[in-house]
Design a protein around this motif. Structure first.
Motif, PDB file in Angstrom:
ATOM      1  N   LEU A  35      11.035   7.996 -23.858  1.00 42.31           N
ATOM      2  CA  LEU A  35      10.058   9.062 -24.073  1.00 42.31           C
ATOM      3  C   LEU A  35       8.636   8.528 -24.005  1.00 42.31           C
ATOM      4  CD1 LEU A  35       9.145  11.893 -24.966  1.00 42.31           C
ATOM      5  CD2 LEU A  35       9.556  11.181 -27.342  1.00 42.31           C
ATOM      6  N   VAL A  36       8.400   7.384 -24.667  1.00 40.68           N
ATOM      7  CA  VAL A  36       7.054   6.802 -24.680  1.00 40.68           C
ATOM      8  C   VAL A  36       6.643   6.369 -23.285  1.00 40.68           C
ATOM      9  CG1 VAL A  36       5.675   4.869 -25.518  1.00 40.68           C
ATOM     10  CG2 VAL A  36       7.174   6.098 -27.101  1.00 40.68           C
ATOM     11  N   LYS A  37       7.539   5.736 -22.551  1.00 45.04           N
ATOM     12  CA  LYS A  37       7.218   5.288 -21.183  1.00 45.04           C
ATOM     13  C   LYS A  37       6.909   6.473 -20.272  1.00 45.04           C
ATOM     14  CE  LYS A  37      10.012   1.071 -21.480  1.00 45.04           C
ATOM     15  NZ  LYS A  37      11.272   0.403 -21.046  1.00 45.04           N
ATOM     16  N   ARG A  38       7.677   7.539 -20.429  1.00 43.62           N
ATOM     17  CA  ARG A  38       7.443   8.734 -19.615  1.00 43.62           C
ATOM     18  C   ARG A  38       6.085   9.353 -19.941  1.00 43.62           C
ATOM     19  NH1 ARG A  38      11.782  10.940 -20.769  1.00 43.62           N
ATOM     20  NH2 ARG A  38      11.158  12.484 -22.338  1.00 43.62           N
ATOM     21  N   THR A  39       5.748   9.372 -21.229  1.00 45.98           N
ATOM     22  CA  THR A  39       4.456   9.917 -21.647  1.00 45.98           C
ATOM     23  C   THR A  39       3.303   9.067 -21.120  1.00 45.98           C
ATOM     24  OG1 THR A  39       5.474  10.760 -23.681  1.00 45.98           O
ATOM     25  CG2 THR A  39       3.082  10.629 -23.642  1.00 45.98           C
ATOM     26  N   MET A  40       3.469   7.751 -21.120  1.00 45.91           N
ATOM     27  CA  MET A  40       2.420   6.873 -20.591  1.00 45.91           C
ATOM     28  C   MET A  40       2.184   7.149 -19.110  1.00 45.91           C
ATOM     29  SD  MET A  40       2.718   3.137 -22.461  1.00 45.91           S
ATOM     30  CE  MET A  40       4.425   2.795 -21.981  1.00 45.91           C
ATOM     31  N   ARG A  41       3.276   7.383 -18.376  1.00 47.21           N
ATOM     32  CA  ARG A  41       3.125   7.668 -16.948  1.00 47.21           C
ATOM     33  C   ARG A  41       2.427   9.007 -16.733  1.00 47.21           C
ATOM     34  NH1 ARG A  41       8.461   5.582 -16.805  1.00 47.21           N
ATOM     35  NH2 ARG A  41       9.325   7.699 -16.737  1.00 47.21           N
ATOM     36  N   GLU A  42       2.823  10.006 -17.538  1.00 46.79           N
ATOM     37  CA  GLU A  42       2.225  11.333 -17.394  1.00 46.79           C
ATOM     38  C   GLU A  42       0.730  11.325 -17.692  1.00 46.79           C
ATOM     39  OE1 GLU A  42       4.505  13.671 -20.070  1.00 46.79           O
ATOM     40  OE2 GLU A  42       6.271  13.822 -18.756  1.00 46.79           O
ATOM     41  N   LEU A  43       0.331  10.534 -18.676  1.00 51.41           N
ATOM     42  CA  LEU A  43      -1.087  10.475 -19.067  1.00 51.41           C
ATOM     43  C   LEU A  43      -1.874   9.424 -18.280  1.00 51.41           C
ATOM     44  CD1 LEU A  43      -0.807  10.788 -22.965  1.00 51.41           C
ATOM     45  CD2 LEU A  43      -1.357  12.585 -21.322  1.00 51.41           C
ATOM     46  N   GLY A  44      -1.157   8.626 -17.506  1.00 52.09           N
ATOM     47  CA  GLY A  44      -1.832   7.573 -16.749  1.00 52.09           C
ATOM     48  C   GLY A  44      -2.354   6.456 -17.625  1.00 52.09           C
ATOM     49  N   TYR A  45      -1.647   6.217 -18.731  1.00 54.52           N
ATOM     50  CA  TYR A  45      -2.086   5.165 -19.663  1.00 54.52           C
ATOM     51  C   TYR A  45      -1.669   3.792 -19.154  1.00 54.52           C
ATOM     52  CZ  TYR A  45      -2.344   2.221 -23.811  1.00 54.52           C
ATOM     53  OH  TYR A  45      -2.615   1.201 -24.683  1.00 54.52           O
ATOM     54  N   ARG A  46      -2.608   2.847 -19.221  1.00 53.71           N
ATOM     55  CA  ARG A  46      -2.337   1.459 -18.825  1.00 53.71           C
ATOM     56  C   ARG A  46      -2.710   0.538 -19.982  1.00 53.71           C
ATOM     57  NH1 ARG A  46      -0.241   3.987 -15.633  1.00 53.71           N
ATOM     58  NH2 ARG A  46      -0.364   3.967 -13.355  1.00 53.71           N
ATOM     59  N   PRO A  47      -1.712  -0.089 -20.623  1.00 51.86           N
ATOM     60  CA  PRO A  47      -2.020  -0.996 -21.755  1.00 51.86           C
ATOM     61  C   PRO A  47      -2.801  -2.208 -21.283  1.00 51.86           C
ATOM     62  CG  PRO A  47       0.280  -1.182 -21.112  1.00 51.86           C
ATOM     63  CD  PRO A  47      -0.279  -0.014 -20.339  1.00 51.86           C
ATOM     64  N   ASN A  48      -3.747  -2.650 -22.137  1.00 46.84           N
ATOM     65  CA  ASN A  48      -4.530  -3.832 -21.769  1.00 46.84           C
ATOM     66  C   ASN A  48      -3.851  -5.107 -22.253  1.00 46.84           C
ATOM     67  OD1 ASN A  48      -5.104  -4.090 -24.533  1.00 46.84           O
ATOM     68  ND2 ASN A  48      -6.963  -2.843 -24.345  1.00 46.84           N
ATOM     69  N   ALA A  49      -4.420  -6.206 -21.908  1.00 47.94           N
ATOM     70  CA  ALA A  49      -3.808  -7.497 -22.241  1.00 47.94           C
ATOM     71  C   ALA A  49      -3.734  -7.718 -23.746  1.00 47.94           C
ATOM     72  CB  ALA A  49      -4.601  -8.625 -21.589  1.00 47.94           C
ATOM     73  N   ALA A  50      -4.743  -7.238 -24.478  1.00 47.37           N
ATOM     74  CA  ALA A  50      -4.751  -7.440 -25.931  1.00 47.37           C
ATOM     75  C   ALA A  50      -3.557  -6.733 -26.572  1.00 47.37           C
ATOM     76  CB  ALA A  50      -6.054  -6.898 -26.530  1.00 47.37           C
ATOM     77  N   ALA A  51      -3.259  -5.517 -26.096  1.00 47.24           N
ATOM     78  CA  ALA A  51      -2.119  -4.794 -26.652  1.00 47.24           C
ATOM     79  C   ALA A  51      -0.820  -5.519 -26.361  1.00 47.24           C
ATOM     80  CB  ALA A  51      -2.066  -3.386 -26.070  1.00 47.24           C
ATOM     81  N   ARG A  52      -0.709  -6.141 -25.188  1.00 46.23           N
ATOM     82  CA  ARG A  52       0.519  -6.813 -24.802  1.00 46.23           C
ATOM     83  C   ARG A  52       0.784  -8.076 -25.620  1.00 46.23           C
ATOM     84  NH1 ARG A  52       2.997  -4.965 -20.403  1.00 46.23           N
ATOM     85  NH2 ARG A  52       1.906  -3.541 -19.017  1.00 46.23           N
ATOM     86  N   THR A  53      -0.259  -8.653 -26.197  1.00 48.77           N
ATOM     87  CA  THR A  53      -0.063  -9.883 -26.966  1.00 48.77           C
ATOM     88  C   THR A  53       0.094  -9.612 -28.450  1.00 48.77           C
ATOM     89  OG1 THR A  53      -2.441 -10.194 -27.227  1.00 48.77           O
ATOM     90  CG2 THR A  53      -1.403 -11.231 -25.320  1.00 48.77           C
ATOM     91  N   LEU A  54       0.029  -8.324 -28.838  1.00 47.80           N
ATOM     92  CA  LEU A  54       0.034  -8.000 -30.262  1.00 47.80           C
ATOM     93  C   LEU A  54       1.310  -8.460 -30.957  1.00 47.80           C
ATOM     94  CD1 LEU A  54      -1.607  -6.681 -32.462  1.00 47.80           C
ATOM     95  CD2 LEU A  54      -0.566  -4.486 -31.874  1.00 47.80           C
ATOM     96  N   VAL A  55       2.466  -8.203 -30.350  1.00 43.50           N
ATOM     97  CA  VAL A  55       3.720  -8.568 -30.997  1.00 43.50           C
ATOM     98  C   VAL A  55       3.862 -10.066 -31.151  1.00 43.50           C
ATOM     99  CG1 VAL A  55       6.213  -8.665 -30.618  1.00 43.50           C
ATOM    100  CG2 VAL A  55       5.005  -6.505 -30.395  1.00 43.50           C
ATOM    101  N   SER A  56       3.500 -10.811 -30.132  1.00 48.69           N
ATOM    102  CA  SER A  56       3.658 -12.264 -30.219  1.00 48.69           C
ATOM    103  C   SER A  56       2.811 -12.853 -31.318  1.00 48.69           C
ATOM    104  CB  SER A  56       3.298 -12.911 -28.871  1.00 48.69           C
ATOM    105  OG  SER A  56       1.931 -12.675 -28.550  1.00 48.69           O
ATOM    106  N   LYS A  57       1.669 -12.216 -31.604  1.00 45.94           N
ATOM    107  CA  LYS A  57       0.821 -12.719 -32.672  1.00 45.94           C
ATOM    108  C   LYS A  57       1.423 -12.452 -34.053  1.00 45.94           C
ATOM    109  CE  LYS A  57      -3.654 -12.368 -30.319  1.00 45.94           C
ATOM    110  NZ  LYS A  57      -4.980 -11.723 -30.334  1.00 45.94           N
TER     111      LYS A  57
END
Length: 336
Positions: A35-57
């Motif tokens: 659901l979240v992935k589909r919503t991101m595509r519909e809204l054209g959302y592109r996560p930035n690099a900072a968001a992608r490293t959040l979990v590893s931190k």
């Protein structure tokens, strides 16, 4: 440009859930992730690099929610969680809930948004359904001092009722018939369970009648609250000879109120506490208390939470603990 908040709002999930999907966390259900992935595509959302490293931190962080870390009971809980966490290479993030539903919810959500790998939650104000929802949102949650139907395997708790019954029974067995109870004014299940244990012990031994009434006073669960409650009980019940207190800190306040009025403990009034905290061993006289094995419970909670977050099997150990009475010098037979 769409933001992560826009995605969360459109999908009907939390920002923390969107963050976990972005980072590929295994703790998110597959249908929610889709659901979240589909919503991101519909809204054209592109996560930035900072968001992608959040979990590893935050992948080695354990979130702990307690009522108030300045309270010795919760300080001990946090300390023993930290001991296990440090041993396994994790670190702690702490939130205070103050036995208020809004504060508890805020603390849990904040820790989830900080991408803690696991959560240990002491919640008394939030209802079972809300805590079940958090458990579904973040799969590595362990609840301490709470039994939630359907989540028994994630709950570590003590039989508060049994502990209160034991304490009151001990005073009755010593010959006391004017036994009072000092309870917490916080509207939480611990208060209800301990009050019920006290009342049932009196009824079981047929102590209560017109000349031996149920005597109770409620106040904040700290030294000052215990002192005020004891003063009220003594003013209203001159024949009182024993008191069972909600916790050791209230018992310390009660003992102060008694000695300030020239009553001796235990010669004039016997006192029993609950928790068997460090203070019980250093009061004068040393305090008889119901042992709450918070060290063992906190350590088990940490081990279970880390195991779940690491997708390892949980220890085959029951989370329900039985209280025991630790007898010291604050109880004696009543004066005849």
């Amino acid at each position: 440009m769409a933001t992560i908040k826009d995605v969360a709002r459109q999908a009907g999930v939390s920002v923390a859930t969107v963050s976990r999907v972005i980072n590929g966390s295994p703790l998110t259900k597959s249908d929610t992730a889709d659901l979240v992935k589909r919503t991101m595509r519909e809204l054209g959302y592109r996560p930035n690099a900072a968001a992608r490293t959040l979990v590893s931190k935050r992948s080695r962080a354990i979130g702990v929610v307690v009522a108030d870390v300045s309270d010795p009971f919760f300080g001990s809980l946090v300390k023993h969680v930290d001991t296990i966490a440090h041993r396994q290479g994790h670190h702690l993030l702490i939130g205070n809930g103050y036995h208020e539903a809004a504060r508890e919810k805020q603390a849990i959500e904040s820790l989830i948004q900080n991408q803690v790998a696991s959560l240990i939650v002491h919640s008394k104000a939030l209802d079972d359904d809300t805590l079940r929802a958090f458990s579904e949102e973040h799969g590595a949650i362990v609840f301490i001092n709470r039994l939630i139907p359907g989540l028994e395997g994630r709950c570590i708790f003590l039989d508060n009722y049994r502990g209160a019954f034991l304490a009151t029974e001990h005073l009755i067995e010593q010959g006391h018939r004017y036994v009072a109870y000092i309870g917490s004014s916080h509207p939480i299940e611990d208060t209800v369970q301990r009050q019920q244990g006290y009342e049932d012990a009196l009824n079981t031994y047929r102590v209560t009648d017109k000349t031996h009434p149920v005597m109770m006073a409620f106040d904040t669960p700290d030294e000052t609250g215990g002192e005020r409650a004891m003063a009220k009980l003594m003013a209203d019940n001159p024949n009182l000879s024993a008191v069972f207190c909600y916790n050791d800190i209230m018992a310390a306040g009660a003992m102060t109120a008694l000695t300030d009025r020239d009553f001796r403990v235990p010669e004039d009034v016997s006192v029993v506490g609950f928790d068997d905290s460090l203070i019980a061993r250093y009061l004068h006289p040393k305090l008889t208390s119901v042992r709450y094995p918070i060290e063992e419970m906190a350590a088990l909670a940490a081990e279970q939470a880390i195991a779940v977050s690491s997708q390892q099997p949980m220890r085959d150990e029951k989370g329900n603990y039985t209280p025991t009475l630790i007898k010291r010098n604050s109880v004696a037979k009543p004066n005849e």
